[in-house]
Enzyme design. Structure first.
Site, PDB file in Angstrom:
ATOM      1  N   LYS A   1      61.349  65.561 -40.156  1.00  0.00           N
ATOM      2  CA  LYS A   1      61.109  64.104 -40.053  1.00  0.00           C
ATOM      3  C   LYS A   1      60.023  63.638 -40.657  1.00  0.00           C
ATOM      4  CE  LYS A   1      58.093  64.850 -36.024  1.00  0.00           C
ATOM      5  NZ  LYS A   1      56.878  64.341 -36.714  1.00  0.00           N
ATOM      6  N   ASP A   2      59.225  64.675 -41.330  1.00  0.00           N
ATOM      7  CA  ASP A   2      58.139  64.477 -42.328  1.00  0.00           C
ATOM      8  C   ASP A   2      58.541  64.139 -43.757  1.00  0.00           C
ATOM      9  OD1 ASP A   2      56.310  64.289 -40.393  1.00  0.00           O
ATOM     10  OD2 ASP A   2      55.970  66.403 -40.555  1.00  0.00           O
TER      11      ASP A   2
ATOM     12  N   ARG B   1      57.222  53.800 -34.221  1.00  0.00           N
ATOM     13  CA  ARG B   1      58.511  54.083 -33.625  1.00  0.00           C
ATOM     14  C   ARG B   1      58.408  54.159 -32.075  1.00  0.00           C
ATOM     15  NH1 ARG B   1      61.130  58.367 -31.701  1.00  0.00           N
ATOM     16  NH2 ARG B   1      59.568  59.692 -32.695  1.00  0.00           N
ATOM     17  N   ARG B   2      57.656  55.306 -31.737  1.00  0.00           N
ATOM     18  CA  ARG B   2      57.384  55.576 -30.293  1.00  0.00           C
ATOM     19  C   ARG B   2      56.783  54.320 -29.493  1.00  0.00           C
ATOM     20  NH1 ARG B   2      55.395  61.270 -31.805  1.00  0.00           N
ATOM     21  NH2 ARG B   2      57.269  62.511 -31.982  1.00  0.00           N
TER      22      ARG B   2
ATOM     23  N   ARG C   1      45.391  60.127 -33.028  1.00  0.00           N
ATOM     24  CA  ARG C   1      45.615  61.132 -34.074  1.00  0.00           C
ATOM     25  C   ARG C   1      44.978  62.504 -33.611  1.00  0.00           C
ATOM     26  NH1 ARG C   1      44.502  61.586 -40.170  1.00  0.00           N
ATOM     27  NH2 ARG C   1      45.695  63.546 -39.295  1.00  0.00           N
TER      28      ARG C   1
ATOM     29  N   ARG D   1      45.450  66.033 -28.877  1.00  0.00           N
ATOM     30  CA  ARG D   1      46.148  64.853 -28.129  1.00  0.00           C
ATOM     31  C   ARG D   1      46.289  65.272 -26.724  1.00  0.00           C
ATOM     32  NH1 ARG D   1      50.513  62.417 -32.708  1.00  0.00           N
ATOM     33  NH2 ARG D   1      49.217  62.716 -34.516  1.00  0.00           N
TER      34      ARG D   1
ATOM     35  N   CYS E   1      57.511  56.151 -42.196  1.00  0.00           N
ATOM     36  CA  CYS E   1      56.850  56.245 -40.801  1.00  0.00           C
ATOM     37  C   CYS E   1      56.223  54.954 -40.464  1.00  0.00           C
ATOM     38  CB  CYS E   1      55.677  57.380 -40.878  1.00  0.00           C
ATOM     39  SG  CYS E   1      56.460  59.208 -41.110  1.00  0.00           S
TER      40      CYS E   1
END
Length: 305
Positions: free
Chosen positions: A83-84, A130-131, A148, A154, A241
């Site tokens: 995904k990156d 997106r989230r 971040r 997190r 992203c």
């Protein structure tokens, strides 16, 4: 065969690279040979820059340094979170394997409440537009805040200024932190990022045939087809992203079904596209989804029109 695997130095990258290294050693043994894999740590701009990753990730902030180290011969292959990865090819390199994808879902981590049980106005942290957009689509009352840091940082914010955080279930599992998940969000509600849960293994174009053949044994055709469709839709949409674009494909037998979503950052407007076809047409399915969404006004939702 002595091999060098390039990896970022983060706990997650080291964990997933180490796990893949073990699979390479096992695959070599099954083939009647012996291999040893050494992890080579490469520092990326994303590891140094403490600012927001929005925009940076769009240019492959976690990928470029690894690729350059591979091209310089500092390692023999690299492992990326798919995904990156930017969707454009990288000259001199090729993806030799995409192993079987693990859980592609996003995970909500709280002190025990599910998304539906969180109080009105609950503060949720995420570094992903997106989230954030899809959280607001499900719960417009939420206070979604930028976040971040590594996974431990997190998770440490839960109960410390935040009521919860949303992370990739795959990353938590690879770190052995699956018990921290309160709820795995359904892919129909929180459509994942294209390629989420999958890894990509890159080698140089001139890699030895022995290495190429060994790594290719770990490729999963169904996963490759699914993520090819997802990433082709992303490529056509020309989104990174910084844009709330999501895609998730499922392969059942010889059929592939792709769900692609573009949603505005406020979570108020969304375009969904569902495409089905033969698994051999994965790239065309993704392309059709992307162009259909553009024709329906996706650029406006992505803030480009």
């Amino acid at each position: 065969m002595n091999l060098r695997l390039g990896t970022r130095g983060s706990a997650l990258a080291t964990a997933q690279s180490g796990q893949f290294a073990d699979r390479v050693v096992a695959a070599s043994r099954e083939g009647g040979a012996e291999a040893a894999v050494e992890l080579v740590t490469v520092t990326t701009k994303g590891d140094i820059d403490r600012g927001s990753l929005v925009g940076l990730s769009q240019t492959g902030v976690f990928v470029t340094a690894l690729r350059e180290a591979l091209l310089r011969g500092e390692c023999d292959f690299v492992v990326h979170s798919l995904k990156d990865m930017p969707t454009a090819p990288y000259e001199g390199l090729q993806t030799v394997a995409i192993p079987t994808r693990v859980d592609p879902r996003d995970a909500l981590c709280t002190e025990g409440e599910t998304l539906a049980e969180l109080p009105h106005g609950a503060a949720i942290g995420t570094g992903s537009p997106r989230r954030a957009a899809q959280l607001l689509a499900m719960r417009p009352d939420l206070d979604v805040r930028p976040l971040r840091g590594n996974v431990d940082t997190r998770l440490g914010r839960v109960g410390d200024g935040l009521d919860g955080v949303v992370l990739a279930a795959a990353g938590l599992e690879r770190l052995g932190r699956g018990d921290d998940v309160t709820e795995r969000l359904a892919v129909t509600d929180m459509v994942p990022a294209p390629g989420q849960g999958a890894l990509a293994i890159e080698i140089r174009d001139d890699a030895p045939d022995e290495l190429r053949a060994l790594l290719a044994t770990l490729d999963d055709p169904s996963t490759r087809a699914a993520v090819t469709a997802e990433r082709e839709a992303l490529r056509v949409l020309d989104a990174g992203c910084a844009a709330p674009v999501a895609a998730h494909a499922v392969v059942e037998g010889d059929r592939l079904t792709l769900h692609t979503r573009v949603i505005d950052t406020a979570g108020r407007l969304a375009l969904n596209e569902r495409n089905t076809g033969d698994v051999s047409e994965a790239r065309a399915i993704g392309r059709a989804a992307g162009f259909s969404l553009l024709g329906r006004g996706a650029e406006r939702l992505m803030g480009r029109a």
